[in-house]
Design an enzyme around this catalytic site. Structure first.
Site, PDB file in Angstrom:
ATOM      1  N   THR A  71      -5.367  11.325  -0.152  1.00  9.17           N
ATOM      2  CA  THR A  71      -4.635  10.342  -0.952  1.00  9.17           C
ATOM      3  C   THR A  71      -3.958   9.312  -0.052  1.00  9.17           C
ATOM      4  OG1 THR A  71      -2.636  11.709  -1.044  1.00  9.17           O
ATOM      5  CG2 THR A  71      -4.241  11.998  -2.811  1.00  9.17           C
ATOM      6  N   ASP A  72      -3.620   8.165  -0.654  1.00  5.00           N
ATOM      7  CA  ASP A  72      -2.951   7.105   0.099  1.00  5.00           C
ATOM      8  C   ASP A  72      -1.444   7.155  -0.155  1.00  5.00           C
ATOM      9  OD1 ASP A  72      -2.529   5.919  -2.413  1.00  5.00           O
ATOM     10  OD2 ASP A  72      -4.141   4.468  -2.159  1.00  5.00           O
ATOM     11  N   ALA A  73      -0.721   6.178   0.358  1.00  4.73           N
ATOM     12  CA  ALA A  73       0.740   6.152   0.239  1.00  4.73           C
ATOM     13  C   ALA A  73       1.214   6.057  -1.206  1.00  4.73           C
ATOM     14  CB  ALA A  73       1.305   4.989   1.056  1.00  4.73           C
ATOM     15  N   PHE A  81      -2.766   7.869  -4.736  1.00  5.40           N
ATOM     16  CA  PHE A  81      -4.115   7.766  -5.294  1.00  5.40           C
ATOM     17  C   PHE A  81      -5.136   8.331  -4.305  1.00  5.40           C
ATOM     18  CE2 PHE A  81      -2.430   3.596  -7.184  1.00  5.40           C
ATOM     19  CZ  PHE A  81      -2.042   4.205  -8.372  1.00  5.40           C
TER      20      PHE A  81
END
Length: 131
Positions: A16-18, A21
């Site tokens: 996942t990203d920051a 997502f």
């Protein structure tokens, strides 16, 4: 030749990203997982093909993002063979969380030898002997 295969994938935290997502780059990793498991399900093995000097390389790939996925989501990836020719294979991908479409994609793989020359797809991919 098996035309379609489905696997489940649980989104890992590191994917996942920051914003929480599933990061866009991981969709292509998932598509690769789908191709590998489809080949394995029909009795083939990338490892054995590569040891024999047969390489399936991505010539084209695309992804359309429809809805976000998040850490710990359980996703279903459906990998479909849409076309096979003498030296290439095309796939379609459908990534879902339940009934929600997360992403769709397509890819074209070309069959090459160790020197990068185009060659016939092996029988374990096409399901038929070379003529």
């Amino acid at each position: 030749m098996l035309q379609e295969h489905t696997i489940e994938i649980r989104v890992r935290y590191s994917e996942t990203d920051a914003m929480g997502f599933l990061h866009h780059a991981n969709f292509f990793k998932y598509f690769e997982m789908g191709r590998i498991e489809l080949l394995r399900a029909q009795g083939g093995s990338y490892k054995e093909m590569e040891a024999a000097g047969i390489f399936l390389v991505v010539a084209r790939i695309g992804c359309q993002y429809h809805s976000p996925a998040f850490y710990d989501d359980v996703l279903t990836l459906r990998t479909i063979v849409t076309q096979v020719s003498m030296c290439k294979i095309e796939h379609e991908y459908q990534l879902l969380r339940g009934d929600i479409k997360i992403a769709t994609g397509t890819s074209t793989l070309a069959c090459l030898d160790r020197e990068g020359r185009i060659q016939r797809l092996p029988e374990e991919v096409t399901g038929k002997a070379a003529s």
